[in-house]
Motif scaffolding. Structure first.
Motif, PDB file in Angstrom:
ATOM      1  N   SER A   1       0.814  -1.224   0.000  1.00 47.42           N
ATOM      2  CA  SER A   1       0.000   0.000   0.000  1.00 47.42           C
ATOM      3  C   SER A   1       0.842   1.267   0.000  1.00 47.42           C
ATOM      4  O   SER A   1       0.374   2.316  -0.437  1.00 47.42           O
ATOM      5  CB  SER A   1      -0.925   0.021   1.224  1.00 47.42           C
ATOM      6  OG  SER A   1      -1.911  -0.972   1.137  1.00 47.42           O
TER       7      SER A   1
ATOM      8  N   GLN B   1       0.292   4.529  -2.375  1.00 44.54           N
ATOM      9  CA  GLN B   1      -0.060   5.860  -1.879  1.00 44.54           C
ATOM     10  C   GLN B   1       0.819   6.928  -2.519  1.00 44.54           C
ATOM     11  O   GLN B   1       0.344   8.021  -2.856  1.00 44.54           O
ATOM     12  CB  GLN B   1       0.078   5.911  -0.349  1.00 44.54           C
ATOM     13  CG  GLN B   1      -1.002   5.175   0.414  1.00 44.54           C
ATOM     14  CD  GLN B   1      -2.334   5.893   0.351  1.00 44.54           C
ATOM     15  OE1 GLN B   1      -2.405   7.111   0.243  1.00 44.54           O
ATOM     16  NE2 GLN B   1      -3.411   5.129   0.402  1.00 44.54           N
TER      17      GLN B   1
ATOM     18  N   THR C   1      -3.748   6.263  14.610  1.00 42.89           N
ATOM     19  CA  THR C   1      -2.782   5.733  13.648  1.00 42.89           C
ATOM     20  C   THR C   1      -2.706   4.207  13.664  1.00 42.89           C
ATOM     21  O   THR C   1      -3.069   3.550  14.633  1.00 42.89           O
ATOM     22  CB  THR C   1      -1.375   6.292  13.922  1.00 42.89           C
ATOM     23  OG1 THR C   1      -0.892   5.756  15.167  1.00 42.89           O
ATOM     24  CG2 THR C   1      -1.383   7.808  13.986  1.00 42.89           C
TER      25      THR C   1
ATOM     26  N   PRO D   1       1.456   5.718   7.746  1.00 46.49           N
ATOM     27  CA  PRO D   1       0.467   6.609   7.114  1.00 46.49           C
ATOM     28  C   PRO D   1      -0.311   5.968   5.973  1.00 46.49           C
ATOM     29  O   PRO D   1      -1.360   6.482   5.592  1.00 46.49           O
ATOM     30  CB  PRO D   1       1.317   7.780   6.617  1.00 46.49           C
ATOM     31  CG  PRO D   1       2.697   7.235   6.484  1.00 46.49           C
ATOM     32  CD  PRO D   1       2.831   6.213   7.574  1.00 46.49           C
ATOM     33  N   GLU D   2       0.179   4.841   5.425  1.00 44.24           N
ATOM     34  CA  GLU D   2      -0.602   4.160   4.388  1.00 44.24           C
ATOM     35  C   GLU D   2      -1.844   3.495   4.987  1.00 44.24           C
ATOM     36  O   GLU D   2      -2.818   3.232   4.297  1.00 44.24           O
ATOM     37  CB  GLU D   2       0.257   3.141   3.641  1.00 44.24           C
ATOM     38  CG  GLU D   2       0.316   1.755   4.229  1.00 44.24           C
ATOM     39  CD  GLU D   2       1.025   1.683   5.567  1.00 44.24           C
ATOM     40  OE1 GLU D   2       0.680   0.795   6.378  1.00 44.24           O
ATOM     41  OE2 GLU D   2       1.927   2.504   5.804  1.00 44.24           O
ATOM     42  N   ALA D   3      -1.791   3.206   6.313  1.00 45.55           N
ATOM     43  CA  ALA D   3      -2.945   2.749   7.087  1.00 45.55           C
ATOM     44  C   ALA D   3      -3.679   1.590   6.437  1.00 45.55           C
ATOM     45  O   ALA D   3      -4.871   1.661   6.167  1.00 45.55           O
ATOM     46  CB  ALA D   3      -3.900   3.899   7.351  1.00 45.55           C
TER      47      ALA D   3
ATOM     48  N   HIS E   1      -7.029   6.836   8.302  1.00 49.66           N
ATOM     49  CA  HIS E   1      -6.212   7.568   7.341  1.00 49.66           C
ATOM     50  C   HIS E   1      -5.855   8.967   7.833  1.00 49.66           C
ATOM     51  O   HIS E   1      -5.579   9.858   7.035  1.00 49.66           O
ATOM     52  CB  HIS E   1      -6.937   7.626   5.986  1.00 49.66           C
ATOM     53  CG  HIS E   1      -7.127   6.278   5.372  1.00 49.66           C
ATOM     54  ND1 HIS E   1      -8.240   5.507   5.599  1.00 49.66           N
ATOM     55  CD2 HIS E   1      -6.323   5.542   4.560  1.00 49.66           C
ATOM     56  CE1 HIS E   1      -8.129   4.358   4.947  1.00 49.66           C
ATOM     57  NE2 HIS E   1      -6.976   4.357   4.311  1.00 49.66           N
ATOM     58  N   ASP E   2      -5.819   9.146   9.149  1.00 50.49           N
ATOM     59  CA  ASP E   2      -5.510  10.455   9.714  1.00 50.49           C
ATOM     60  C   ASP E   2      -4.136  10.962   9.286  1.00 50.49           C
ATOM     61  O   ASP E   2      -3.909  12.172   9.201  1.00 50.49           O
ATOM     62  CB  ASP E   2      -5.559  10.397  11.250  1.00 50.49           C
ATOM     63  CG  ASP E   2      -6.950  10.161  11.794  1.00 50.49           C
ATOM     64  OD1 ASP E   2      -7.823   9.731  11.019  1.00 50.49           O
ATOM     65  OD2 ASP E   2      -7.170  10.395  12.996  1.00 50.49           O
TER      66      ASP E   2
ATOM     67  N   GLY F   1      -2.476  10.306   6.432  1.00 47.44           N
ATOM     68  CA  GLY F   1      -2.205  10.248   4.995  1.00 47.44           C
ATOM     69  C   GLY F   1      -1.563  11.496   4.439  1.00 47.44           C
ATOM     70  O   GLY F   1      -0.870  11.446   3.414  1.00 47.44           O
TER      71      GLY F   1
END
Length: 382
Positions: free
Chosen positions: A197, A201, A301, A353-355, A360-361, A363
């Motif tokens: 992911s 992103q 996160t 951050p790809e979560a 997705h906070d 991103g």
């Protein structure tokens, strides 16, 4: 009992002698690893295929697992990486429209030992109180052996501290993830255990991503003519990843824009001369609160790490590459969750951050990387 067939009696044996009896629902046999727990209510497929879990036995705190089956879209790599899997209850129903098979069948097909039917709350409390530790999963005849023999086998296994594992999970050959739409940047991504992911992103933001092996040299990085360099998540002890630290230092010296996540955050810390240490039980799940010190905003996160950077959370620290400050901290325990260099173009975060799977906070951090590369281009062309 689950509607799935149960293969054998099974035993979960911790290095301190604590044992939990259960039922095997994965591959038959014996497996060893570091016992860790994850608090995610969803995302077991992403967890199992995350290379950062290499050589770990994952305990799910969510009580029922397997509801959404298994599909061909949510894998974060080409295989399951965990050494073993422990759950309270394996559901007998795969009830998602994207499901193409069952969790149990994937575990069997890929040779992963798994145990269900134990008190995962008690096991999680034990690991929280005593810390992550070595564990063995024993099924069939192996589970019937004397307990003292099984405990001795567990204690013969290597510890996670001091382990260099990035080379075991990294790609062996470079590959490219093309930018979606107009290409705006070229990124060299160092695969220390990257999740699929992550380059997706970056590609969605116009970045053409060259994914390079963990052993990549600065010459190999420069050969793709990158606008920035990315250091991924990954397993093991950052203190054992000397080659990645050396590459990070070369990138800092060249003032090549740097973005690191998770293991990459720890690598940046060590490259700057900061220390790293093993957490008692780590942060694993999709619900870990992190505070951005610049804004005061709390972000929920996705995390998976057992080591952390040792740095003062207030003020800045002088390093051979200029000043650095802690940019993010964990709300639960004040663990360092991010670094920002003030005199060279580099930053990192401990979370994902790809979560995948997760909120997705964070991103926006990929956008911050794009902004950093744009600024560096403008300065170079000025």
């Amino acid at each position: 009992m689950s509607k799935h067939s149960i293969n054998n009696d099974a035993l979960v044996v911790l290095e301190d002698g604590r044992c939990f009896g259960g039922e095997s629902f994965g591959a038959a046999g014996t497996s060893f690893g570091e016992a860790v727990f994850t608090t995610g209510m969803t995302g077991y497929q992403e967890t199992l295929t995350d290379p950062s879990y290499h050589r770990q036995v994952v305990v799910m705190t969510a009580p029922q697992i397997g509801n959404t089956g298994w599909n061909g879209e949510d894998n974060e790599s080409g295989r399951i990486w965990v050494s073993g899997f422990v759950v309270r209850d394996l559901t007998g129903i795969d009830s998602n429209w994207r499901s193409s098979g069952s969790l149990q069948q994937q575990l069997i097909d890929q040779g992963i030992v798994a145990v269900q039917g134990i008190d995962t709350r008690a096991l999680t409390r034990h690991l929280r109180d005593r810390g992550a530790m070595r564990v063995g999963l024993f099924t069939g005849d192996d589970a019937a052996r004397p307990r003292e023999q099984l405990v001795a086998l567990v204690n013969e296994q290597p510890r996670m501290a001091g382990a260099y594992l990035a080379g075991e999970v990294s790609t062996s050959e470079p590959y490219v993830v093309e930018a979606v739409g107009e290409q705006k940047f070229t990124v060299a991504a160092i695969d220390l255990g990257i999740k699929s992911s992550t380059p997706e992103q970056m590609a969605a933001r116009g970045m053409r991503v060259h994914v390079l092996p963990a052993t990549a040299s600065m010459e190999e990085v420069r050969a793709v003519n990158p606008d920035g360099i990315f250091f991924s998540n990954g397993p093991g002890d950052p203190a054992a990843a000397g080659d990645a630290v050396a590459l990070m230092q070369q990138a800092l010296e060249a003032k090549l824009p740097v973005f690191g996540i998770c293991f990459g955050n720890q690598i940046l810390g060590r490259a700057l001369g900061l220390g790293t240490y093993k957490l008692k039980f780590g942060h694993r799940g999709v619900n870990v609160p992190v505070r951005d010190k610049a804004t005061g905003r709390i972000e929920i996160t996705s995390q998976n790490h057992g080591f952390a950077v040792d740095a003062p959370t207030e003020g800045h620290t002088d390093t051979p590459y200029g000043r650095v400050e802690v940019s993010h901290v964990c709300v639960n325990d004040d663990v360092v969750e991010g670094l920002r260099c003030l005199d060279v173009p580099a930053f990192s975060v401990q979370h994902h951050p790809e979560a995948a799977a997760g909120p997705h906070d964070a991103g926006y951090l990929f956008d911050r990387f794009a902004d950093m590369m744009t600024s560096q281009k403008e300065q170079t062309n000025a």
